[in-house]
Design a protein around this motif. Sequence first.
Motif, PDB file in Angstrom:
ATOM      1  N   ALA A  28       0.835  -1.205   0.000  1.00 28.38           N
ATOM      2  CA  ALA A  28       0.000   0.000   0.000  1.00 28.38           C
ATOM      3  C   ALA A  28       0.866   1.250   0.000  1.00 28.38           C
ATOM      4  O   ALA A  28       0.610   2.200  -0.750  1.00 28.38           O
ATOM      5  CB  ALA A  28      -0.923  -0.005   1.226  1.00 28.38           C
ATOM      6  N   GLU A  47       9.864   3.724   6.570  1.00 27.20           N
ATOM      7  CA  GLU A  47       9.715   2.284   6.803  1.00 27.20           C
ATOM      8  C   GLU A  47      10.483   1.899   8.064  1.00 27.20           C
ATOM      9  O   GLU A  47      11.678   2.161   8.181  1.00 27.20           O
ATOM     10  CB  GLU A  47      10.227   1.506   5.582  1.00 27.20           C
ATOM     11  CG  GLU A  47      10.380   0.011   5.787  1.00 27.20           C
ATOM     12  CD  GLU A  47       9.127  -0.694   6.308  1.00 27.20           C
ATOM     13  OE1 GLU A  47       8.048  -0.501   5.732  1.00 27.20           O
ATOM     14  OE2 GLU A  47       9.229  -1.417   7.328  1.00 27.20           O
ATOM     15  N   ALA A  48       9.785   1.230   8.989  1.00 33.22           N
ATOM     16  CA  ALA A  48      10.414   0.846  10.260  1.00 33.22           C
ATOM     17  C   ALA A  48      11.457  -0.254  10.092  1.00 33.22           C
ATOM     18  O   ALA A  48      12.454  -0.290  10.807  1.00 33.22           O
ATOM     19  CB  ALA A  48       9.324   0.389  11.236  1.00 33.22           C
ATOM     20  N   GLY A  54       7.435  -5.450   3.859  1.00 32.17           N
ATOM     21  CA  GLY A  54       6.401  -5.834   4.824  1.00 32.17           C
ATOM     22  C   GLY A  54       5.813  -7.199   4.508  1.00 32.17           C
ATOM     23  O   GLY A  54       6.498  -8.086   3.976  1.00 32.17           O
ATOM     24  N   SER A  55       4.543  -7.360   4.813  1.00 31.49           N
ATOM     25  CA  SER A  55       3.873  -8.637   4.556  1.00 31.49           C
ATOM     26  C   SER A  55       3.707  -8.875   3.058  1.00 31.49           C
ATOM     27  O   SER A  55       3.603 -10.019   2.613  1.00 31.49           O
ATOM     28  CB  SER A  55       2.496  -8.662   5.231  1.00 31.49           C
ATOM     29  OG  SER A  55       2.656  -8.494   6.617  1.00 31.49           O
ATOM     30  N   THR A  56       3.694  -7.798   2.295  1.00 29.92           N
ATOM     31  CA  THR A  56       3.556  -7.954   0.843  1.00 29.92           C
ATOM     32  C   THR A  56       4.714  -8.784   0.301  1.00 29.92           C
ATOM     33  O   THR A  56       4.533  -9.621  -0.579  1.00 29.92           O
ATOM     34  CB  THR A  56       3.509  -6.574   0.164  1.00 29.92           C
ATOM     35  OG1 THR A  56       2.505  -5.780   0.824  1.00 29.92           O
ATOM     36  CG2 THR A  56       3.166  -6.683  -1.306  1.00 29.92           C
ATOM     37  N   SER A  59       4.293 -12.438   0.985  1.00 28.11           N
ATOM     38  CA  SER A  59       3.110 -13.053   0.374  1.00 28.11           C
ATOM     39  C   SER A  59       3.429 -13.658  -0.985  1.00 28.11           C
ATOM     40  O   SER A  59       4.545 -13.533  -1.489  1.00 28.11           O
ATOM     41  CB  SER A  59       2.016 -11.989   0.203  1.00 28.11           C
ATOM     42  OG  SER A  59       2.257 -11.206  -0.950  1.00 28.11           O
ATOM     43  N   GLU A  62      -0.375 -12.644  -4.985  1.00 28.63           N
ATOM     44  CA  GLU A  62      -1.482 -12.965  -5.875  1.00 28.63           C
ATOM     45  C   GLU A  62      -2.446 -11.784  -5.781  1.00 28.63           C
ATOM     46  O   GLU A  62      -2.697 -11.280  -4.685  1.00 28.63           O
ATOM     47  CB  GLU A  62      -2.131 -14.232  -5.334  1.00 28.63           C
ATOM     48  CG  GLU A  62      -3.062 -14.936  -6.225  1.00 28.63           C
ATOM     49  CD  GLU A  62      -3.282 -16.362  -5.695  1.00 28.63           C
ATOM     50  OE1 GLU A  62      -3.118 -17.299  -6.461  1.00 28.63           O
ATOM     51  OE2 GLU A  62      -3.610 -16.530  -4.498  1.00 28.63           O
ATOM     52  N   ALA A 196       7.578   5.570  12.367  1.00 29.24           N
ATOM     53  CA  ALA A 196       6.642   6.648  12.700  1.00 29.24           C
ATOM     54  C   ALA A 196       6.071   6.365  14.089  1.00 29.24           C
ATOM     55  O   ALA A 196       5.625   5.247  14.372  1.00 29.24           O
ATOM     56  CB  ALA A 196       5.530   6.696  11.673  1.00 29.24           C
ATOM     57  N   ASN A 261       4.402  -9.751   8.848  1.00 28.11           N
ATOM     58  CA  ASN A 261       5.744  -9.283   9.220  1.00 28.11           C
ATOM     59  C   ASN A 261       5.716  -8.826  10.684  1.00 28.11           C
ATOM     60  O   ASN A 261       4.649  -8.519  11.232  1.00 28.11           O
ATOM     61  CB  ASN A 261       6.196  -8.160   8.274  1.00 28.11           C
ATOM     62  CG  ASN A 261       5.551  -6.846   8.603  1.00 28.11           C
ATOM     63  OD1 ASN A 261       6.057  -6.076   9.424  1.00 28.11           O
ATOM     64  ND2 ASN A 261       4.400  -6.565   8.014  1.00 28.11           N
ATOM     65  N   ASN A 263       6.265  -6.170  12.145  1.00 30.07           N
ATOM     66  CA  ASN A 263       5.718  -4.836  12.416  1.00 30.07           C
ATOM     67  C   ASN A 263       4.213  -4.743  12.212  1.00 30.07           C
ATOM     68  O   ASN A 263       3.647  -3.642  12.235  1.00 30.07           O
ATOM     69  CB  ASN A 263       6.422  -3.788  11.542  1.00 30.07           C
ATOM     70  CG  ASN A 263       7.835  -3.528  12.028  1.00 30.07           C
ATOM     71  OD1 ASN A 263       8.072  -3.433  13.230  1.00 30.07           O
ATOM     72  ND2 ASN A 263       8.780  -3.457  11.110  1.00 30.07           N
ATOM     73  N   ARG A 452      -3.909  -2.794   4.919  1.00 29.90           N
ATOM     74  CA  ARG A 452      -4.528  -3.421   6.100  1.00 29.90           C
ATOM     75  C   ARG A 452      -4.617  -2.469   7.288  1.00 29.90           C
ATOM     76  O   ARG A 452      -5.235  -2.803   8.297  1.00 29.90           O
ATOM     77  CB  ARG A 452      -3.801  -4.705   6.501  1.00 29.90           C
ATOM     78  CG  ARG A 452      -3.897  -5.833   5.483  1.00 29.90           C
ATOM     79  CD  ARG A 452      -5.294  -6.476   5.392  1.00 29.90           C
ATOM     80  NE  ARG A 452      -6.349  -5.560   5.031  1.00 29.90           N
ATOM     81  CZ  ARG A 452      -6.610  -5.143   3.780  1.00 29.90           C
ATOM     82  NH1 ARG A 452      -5.899  -5.582   2.786  1.00 29.90           N
ATOM     83  NH2 ARG A 452      -7.584  -4.301   3.532  1.00 29.90           N
ATOM     84  N   GLY A 467      -5.687 -13.026  -2.881  1.00 31.68           N
ATOM     85  CA  GLY A 467      -5.382 -11.940  -3.815  1.00 31.68           C
ATOM     86  C   GLY A 467      -6.137 -10.672  -3.502  1.00 31.68           C
ATOM     87  O   GLY A 467      -5.815  -9.597  -4.010  1.00 31.68           O
ATOM     88  N   SER A 469      -6.221  -9.128  -0.658  1.00 30.94           N
ATOM     89  CA  SER A 469      -5.544  -8.223   0.267  1.00 30.94           C
ATOM     90  C   SER A 469      -4.449  -7.422  -0.445  1.00 30.94           C
ATOM     91  O   SER A 469      -4.398  -6.191  -0.322  1.00 30.94           O
ATOM     92  CB  SER A 469      -4.974  -8.982   1.468  1.00 30.94           C
ATOM     93  OG  SER A 469      -4.565  -8.046   2.431  1.00 30.94           O
ATOM     94  N   VAL A 470      -3.591  -8.090  -1.197  1.00 31.37           N
ATOM     95  CA  VAL A 470      -2.580  -7.333  -1.956  1.00 31.37           C
ATOM     96  C   VAL A 470      -3.282  -6.511  -3.040  1.00 31.37           C
ATOM     97  O   VAL A 470      -2.903  -5.362  -3.312  1.00 31.37           O
ATOM     98  CB  VAL A 470      -1.515  -8.274  -2.563  1.00 31.37           C
ATOM     99  CG1 VAL A 470      -0.567  -7.496  -3.455  1.00 31.37           C
ATOM    100  CG2 VAL A 470      -0.723  -8.969  -1.455  1.00 31.37           C
TER     101      VAL A 470
END
Length: 487
Positions: A28, A47-48, A54-56, A59, A62, A196, A261, A263, A452, A467, A469-470
């Motif tokens: 995102a 980005e932390a 991240g989770s992307t 994944s 898809e 952040a 992930n 975070n 998310r 698919g 969520s992404v």
Amino acid sequence: MSFSPILEKDVVTWTDKKDVLVVGFGGAGACSAIEAFDNGASVAIFEAASESGGSTKLSSAELYLGGGTTVQKAVGYDDSVEDVYGYLMDSNGPQADAAKVRAYAEGGAAHLDWLMALGVPFKMSEYPQRAMMALTDDCLLYTGSEKAWPYVDKYKHAPRGHNLYVEGDNGGPLFVKIITEAVEQRDIDIHIEARALRLIVDAFGPEQRVVGLVVREDMQERYYRANKGVILCAGGFVMNAEMMQQYAPELAKAGTVPIGNPNDTGGGIQMGLSVGARAINMHEGFLSVPFYPPATLTHGIFVNGQGQRFINEDAYHGRIGCYLVRQTYPVYLVLNVEDYADYETASWLAAPVAGTGETVAELAEELRLPDSGLIDTINTYNLAAQSGNDEQFHKSKEWLKPLTGPFVALDCTPGAGAFLPHFTLGGLDTTVDGQVLSVQGDVISGLYAAGRTACGVPRRGDGYASGSSVGDATFSGRRAGRQAAIA
Ligand SMILES: Cc1cc2nc3c(=O)[nH]c(=O)nc-3n(C[C@H](O)[C@H](O)[C@H](O)COP(=O)(O)OP(=O)(O)OC[C@H]3O[C@@H](n4cnc5c(N)ncnc54)[C@H](O)[C@@H]3O)c2cc1C
């Protein structure tokens, strides 16, 4: 950790000023930064972690997109916006957001083209097996319950899961590499290992405007001003045990596994809450029983502690997962041994074998189930399989096959060894363009959320499609980025 906002007047020195500040460099965040920049804004992204993704990145990347995408057309599918809209509204239940679903259905094909223009590769092909993701370099796959009851007769179906042109389940890293390069190619300030912490507002209360961000980087707290807006793209909260207990205890039931992930701790949602945003649908999430491949396991039946079936086994694995955790335990998947196939090497499920038997009675005894329960269930199922009509649960003819033995049963009871992953689908309430809404339903000036961190298109575990969520994170990120830039 306190997420309370601070006042602009208390900032002594601004480290930098940009039009748009993006929190989180996953799917995102990357897409919102690109769109904000391409719409004329100066942008910084924070980005932390020590790299983007991240989770992307974890994944398969898809993407659930339809309505006549380039790949759907090339393969010969005639998918319509109305069928995508109808299916997504129905499967996301009463909490579906009509404006978001409408935009997603109408914009899905163009979104895929936009990703392709960035360089994300898709083969003009289909992976025809029942699987969670394409295991070859093929693209299109059925990834929801479109071909299963209760949706199959209501909406014309088409495969909408788009897998990247890469061999096997390796979409995430390639997807993130390409969107990261797209951010790097633009004059966007990238801050890695920059967490952040809080929002900065010009006043406290309903008239407030979000004007910046406190960020911890290089072991210092720094203050960044946002002329136009802050976009929260910090992922969900599945890794925050306290928030899971507070908001989604059913989702996090013992024996299921949070995936994401490290975070994914709800920081973005908490920052939104700190300025009066409302979080919605926080109890909902994806919860999977990843039992296919091998697709032949779909010929089996799931039974609960009474030896009773509870769902059509040809439904999406996430829908079955949600029904599974509502049963009296134990829960078994009962199969003919011939359908066990290459389960031990092909499956993600890892459910141990709980019992075997030449006859149902033998199996019931090994499983310690009431044998009359299991015998009745299998007799009823076999009659349905022979007639091709499963009146009880409406499993499609394609997957109905009598259970004649010898039998094997896999233990899918949460906690018994099966891998039952979950992640969250609740988040900040936003407009279709990512503007964060307050508890009163008003737009919080200067604040946006996507992916998310927001509550987007996917809203129910029992209606989830791989698919979405992404797909939603990248789509909603773009909308928020554009809106913040033109504000
Ligand atoms: C193993 C696995 C497989 C999956 N497969 C699929 C799939 O194929 N298709 C699909 O649709 N969905 C899939 N999902 C779900 C999907 O990956 C995620 O829901 C989606 O990628 C979330 O995107 P996002 O941009 O919202 O968050 P993320 O991609 O997680 O990005 C959020 C970023 O924000 C950063 N961050 C967090 N807090 C802060 C902070 N305070 N300051 C700065 N940065 C911060 C994080 O480090 C992270 O990099 C899968 C998930 C997993 C775990």
